[in-house]
Design a protein around this motif. Structure first.
Motif, mmCIF file in Angstrom:
data_model
loop_
_atom_site.group_PDB
_atom_site.id
_atom_site.type_symbol
_atom_site.label_atom_id
_atom_site.label_comp_id
_atom_site.label_asym_id
_atom_site.label_seq_id
_atom_site.Cartn_x
_atom_site.Cartn_y
_atom_site.Cartn_z
ATOM 1 N N SER A 188 18.573 -11.351 4.259
ATOM 2 C CA SER A 188 19.529 -10.333 4.691
ATOM 3 C C SER A 188 20.789 -10.466 3.847
ATOM 4 C CB SER A 188 19.857 -10.471 6.180
ATOM 5 O OG SER A 188 20.376 -11.755 6.451
ATOM 6 N N ALA A 189 21.344 -9.326 3.491
ATOM 7 C CA ALA A 189 22.576 -9.272 2.687
ATOM 8 C C ALA A 189 23.062 -7.833 2.668
ATOM 9 C CB ALA A 189 22.325 -9.759 1.265
ATOM 10 N N ARG A 190 24.344 -7.655 2.411
ATOM 11 C CA ARG A 190 24.925 -6.321 2.273
ATOM 12 C C ARG A 190 24.564 -5.403 3.445
ATOM 13 N NH1 ARG A 190 27.446 -5.445 -2.278
ATOM 14 N NH2 ARG A 190 27.309 -3.189 -2.044
ATOM 15 N N ARG A 191 24.548 -5.996 4.653
ATOM 16 C CA ARG A 191 24.216 -5.247 5.885
ATOM 17 C C ARG A 191 22.818 -4.644 5.831
ATOM 18 N NH1 ARG A 191 30.063 -2.177 6.395
ATOM 19 N NH2 ARG A 191 31.307 -4.035 6.760
ATOM 20 N N CYS A 192 21.937 -5.289 5.099
ATOM 21 C CA CYS A 192 20.536 -4.855 4.995
ATOM 22 C C CYS A 192 19.628 -6.022 5.359
ATOM 23 C CB CYS A 192 20.210 -4.414 3.573
ATOM 24 S SG CYS A 192 21.055 -2.914 3.054
ATOM 25 N N SER A 193 18.403 -5.687 5.731
ATOM 26 C CA SER A 193 17.399 -6.705 6.027
ATOM 27 C C SER A 193 16.155 -6.480 5.176
ATOM 28 C CB SER A 193 17.023 -6.667 7.518
ATOM 29 O OG SER A 193 18.139 -7.030 8.309
ATOM 30 N N PHE A 194 15.527 -7.603 4.818
ATOM 31 C CA PHE A 194 14.328 -7.606 3.977
ATOM 32 C C PHE A 194 13.225 -8.290 4.783
ATOM 33 C CE2 PHE A 194 11.443 -9.503 0.963
ATOM 34 C CZ PHE A 194 11.461 -8.728 -0.193
ATOM 35 N N TYR A 195 12.201 -7.535 5.141
ATOM 36 C CA TYR A 195 11.095 -8.063 5.930
ATOM 37 C C TYR A 195 9.856 -8.230 5.056
ATOM 38 C CZ TYR A 195 13.593 -7.140 10.311
ATOM 39 O OH TYR A 195 14.498 -7.152 11.347
ATOM 40 N N TRP A 196 9.123 -9.311 5.299
ATOM 41 C CA TRP A 196 7.851 -9.529 4.614
ATOM 42 C C TRP A 196 6.758 -9.697 5.662
ATOM 43 C CZ3 TRP A 196 4.074 -13.203 4.883
ATOM 44 C CH2 TRP A 196 3.071 -13.152 3.897
ATOM 45 N N GLY A 197 5.627 -9.048 5.439
ATOM 46 C CA GLY A 197 4.513 -9.160 6.364
ATOM 47 C C GLY A 197 3.194 -8.951 5.663
ATOM 48 N N GLU A 198 2.146 -8.999 6.440
ATOM 49 C CA GLU A 198 0.811 -8.813 5.885
ATOM 50 C C GLU A 198 -0.031 -8.013 6.865
ATOM 51 O OE1 GLU A 198 -2.087 -11.491 3.115
ATOM 52 O OE2 GLU A 198 -1.226 -12.475 4.871
ATOM 53 N N CYS A 199 -0.641 -6.957 6.352
ATOM 54 C CA CYS A 199 -1.564 -6.155 7.161
ATOM 55 C C CYS A 199 -2.954 -6.769 7.056
ATOM 56 C CB CYS A 199 -1.583 -4.712 6.656
ATOM 57 S SG CYS A 199 -2.805 -3.679 7.506
ATOM 58 N N ARG A 200 -3.441 -7.298 8.170
ATOM 59 C CA ARG A 200 -4.765 -7.934 8.180
ATOM 60 C C ARG A 200 -5.766 -7.185 9.063
ATOM 61 N NH1 ARG A 200 -5.857 -12.494 5.953
ATOM 62 N NH2 ARG A 200 -4.233 -13.727 4.924
ATOM 63 N N GLU A 201 -5.271 -6.227 9.819
ATOM 64 C CA GLU A 201 -6.135 -5.487 10.738
ATOM 65 C C GLU A 201 -6.772 -4.282 10.024
ATOM 66 O OE1 GLU A 201 -6.742 -6.669 13.718
ATOM 67 O OE2 GLU A 201 -5.294 -8.285 13.417
ATOM 68 N N THR A 202 -7.881 -3.815 10.558
ATOM 69 C CA THR A 202 -8.500 -2.593 10.056
ATOM 70 C C THR A 202 -7.649 -1.405 10.492
ATOM 71 O OG1 THR A 202 -10.689 -3.583 10.222
ATOM 72 C CG2 THR A 202 -10.584 -1.174 10.050
ATOM 73 N N VAL A 203 -7.265 -0.587 9.539
ATOM 74 C CA VAL A 203 -6.371 0.535 9.825
ATOM 75 C C VAL A 203 -7.202 1.806 10.030
ATOM 76 C CG1 VAL A 203 -4.429 1.906 8.978
ATOM 77 C CG2 VAL A 203 -4.557 -0.537 8.454
ATOM 78 N N ALA A 204 -6.885 2.535 11.094
ATOM 79 C CA ALA A 204 -7.622 3.768 11.401
ATOM 80 C C ALA A 204 -7.421 4.800 10.300
ATOM 81 C CB ALA A 204 -7.133 4.329 12.730
ATOM 82 N N ASP A 205 -8.424 5.649 10.117
ATOM 83 C CA ASP A 205 -8.304 6.754 9.159
ATOM 84 C C ASP A 205 -7.109 7.612 9.546
ATOM 85 O OD1 ASP A 205 -10.506 5.877 7.778
ATOM 86 O OD2 ASP A 205 -11.905 7.254 8.763
ATOM 87 N N PHE A 206 -6.433 8.119 8.533
ATOM 88 C CA PHE A 206 -5.238 8.914 8.769
ATOM 89 C C PHE A 206 -5.586 10.400 8.821
ATOM 90 C CE2 PHE A 206 -1.569 11.351 7.252
ATOM 91 C CZ PHE A 206 -0.585 10.903 8.115
ATOM 92 N N ALA A 207 -5.089 11.093 9.844
ATOM 93 C CA ALA A 207 -5.272 12.543 9.955
ATOM 94 C C ALA A 207 -3.912 13.193 10.111
ATOM 95 C CB ALA A 207 -6.166 12.883 11.149
ATOM 96 N N LEU A 208 -3.507 13.960 9.112
ATOM 97 C CA LEU A 208 -2.188 14.599 9.112
ATOM 98 C C LEU A 208 -1.959 15.436 10.370
ATOM 99 C CD1 LEU A 208 0.383 15.119 7.319
ATOM 100 C CD2 LEU A 208 -0.776 17.172 6.514
ATOM 101 N N THR A 209 -3.000 16.121 10.815
ATOM 102 C CA THR A 209 -2.870 17.024 11.967
ATOM 103 C C THR A 209 -2.432 16.284 13.234
ATOM 104 O OG1 THR A 209 -5.255 16.763 12.315
ATOM 105 C CG2 THR A 209 -4.525 18.739 11.139
#
Length: 340
Positions: free
Chosen positions: A136-157
């Motif tokens: 964190s610096a300059r009133r900002c935050s920096f997050y680090w993570g990892e996506c390990r789960e299966t992500v559902a198909d994306f549907a714009l509608t």
């Protein structure tokens, strides 16, 4: 684009970490940091919903830039960097859409100003994996993570919100994506503008169309007009197209960075212009819109504008047209009119 925003400055502190990564950047990014990153990474791609930023990055061959409401290309990336947008639901939308396109596991970095609500990422990310604040610096935050789960198909509608608007015995269905102005309600400024407009003819431009409320009402009340609608935001363009379709109306909706992609022969330009750029207040777009409007109007073309009454737009309109008429005024909004 050499001056970096505060979120990019905090990312720059972690520059060695990006080495050897295939990076996809998205969200509220406004500077040239991807060009610096390209010197340290295997590859850098940028997905943006902002047409002005897309036009700037297109001038460089160092990064691949994609513009739209949805990323449709298949990209080879192992690190997603999201600059936290001003709307929380838009951040959720970007995560769902982009992680569905990337392999799992995938590293994720989220950067944002603390006042923008970036801390929400801690709860929002739980369906995908774990994420924690790394810097964190300059009133900002920096997050680090990892996506390990299966992500559902994306549907714009699935991401459209629908609501009804009543106007002069007409009922309109408005379709709106996350982060789009007029998301879920009929803006009072837009309503005052529509109340003030005369019967319209010819080629009409709805500038900064948002979810398409103003353009669709104009098309419904003036069925013979040739309607064009433009916005700098791809989510707004997609929303306006969906709103037109939902009401059986026709019009051309397109991306434009102020007048970059517009015609030059409008009979009428109508606008409820934005005065925010991200979290900041910005009048530059509207001032350029007003100053240059006569160049994009026919010989007897007209401009109609709604704005917060405290904004000093009349002098700019007077300078451009030689006069400015206030057609209507409330404690909050004013309707301005000028003709060539």
């Amino acid at each position: 684009m050499s001056h970096y925003t505060a979120p990019s400055q905090i990312a720059e502190r972690q520059l060695p970490y990006f080495s050897g990564k295939k990076v996809l950047i998205a969200g509220e990014i406004e500077d040239g940091f991807p060009l610096l990153l390209a010197k340290h990474c295997l590859s850098v791609a940028v997905f943006t919903t902002h047409y002005g930023y897309y036009r700037q990055l297109q001038q460089s061959s160092a990064v691949n830039c994609y513009f739209g409401a949805e990323l449709t290309e298949n990209l080879d990336a192992d690190l997603l960097v999201i600059y936290w947008p001003k709307a929380k639901l838009e951040a959720q939308y970007l995560l769902a859409m982009l992680l569905a396109k990337l392999p799992s596991p995938c590293e994720v970095i989220v950067i944002g100003e603390n006042r923008s609500g970036v801390k929400s990422i801690e709860k929002m990310f739980k369906p995908y994996g774990s994420i924690k604040k790394y810097d964190s610096a300059r009133r900002c935050s920096f997050y680090w993570g990892e996506c390990r789960e299966t992500v559902a198909d994306f549907a714009l509608t699935d991401w459209f919100k629908s609501y009804s608007v009543q106007y002069q015995q007409h009922e309109l269905t408005i379709r709106s994506l996350p982060g789009v102005f007029s998301h879920g309600e009929f803006d009072l400024g837009s309503q005052l503008l529509l109340d003030t407009l005369p019967y319209l003819q010819g080629k009409v431009l709805d500038f900064g169309c948002g979810a398409g409320v103003i353009g669709c009402v104009m098309a419904m009340l003036n069925p013979k007009i040739e309607l064009e609608m433009c916005d700098i935001n791809a989510l707004a363009i997609c929303s306006s197209q969906a709103t037109l379709a939902a009401n059986g109306l026709s019009g051309r909706v397109f991306a434009s960075d102020i007048y970059s992609d517009t015609a030059t022969n409008y009979d009428v330009i109508v606008s409820n212009p934005p005065f925010h750029s991200g979290l900041e207040t910005s009048y530059q777009v509207t001032e350029t819109l007003l100053h240059s409007a006569p160049n994009y109007l026919t010989r007897s073309g007209q401009l109609f504008l709604v704005a917060n009454s405290f904004l000093k737009y009349p002098p700019i309109i007077e300078q451009a047209f030689g006069h400015c008429e206030t057609l209507s005024k409330t404690s909050k909004f004013s309707i301005y009119h000028a003709s060539k």
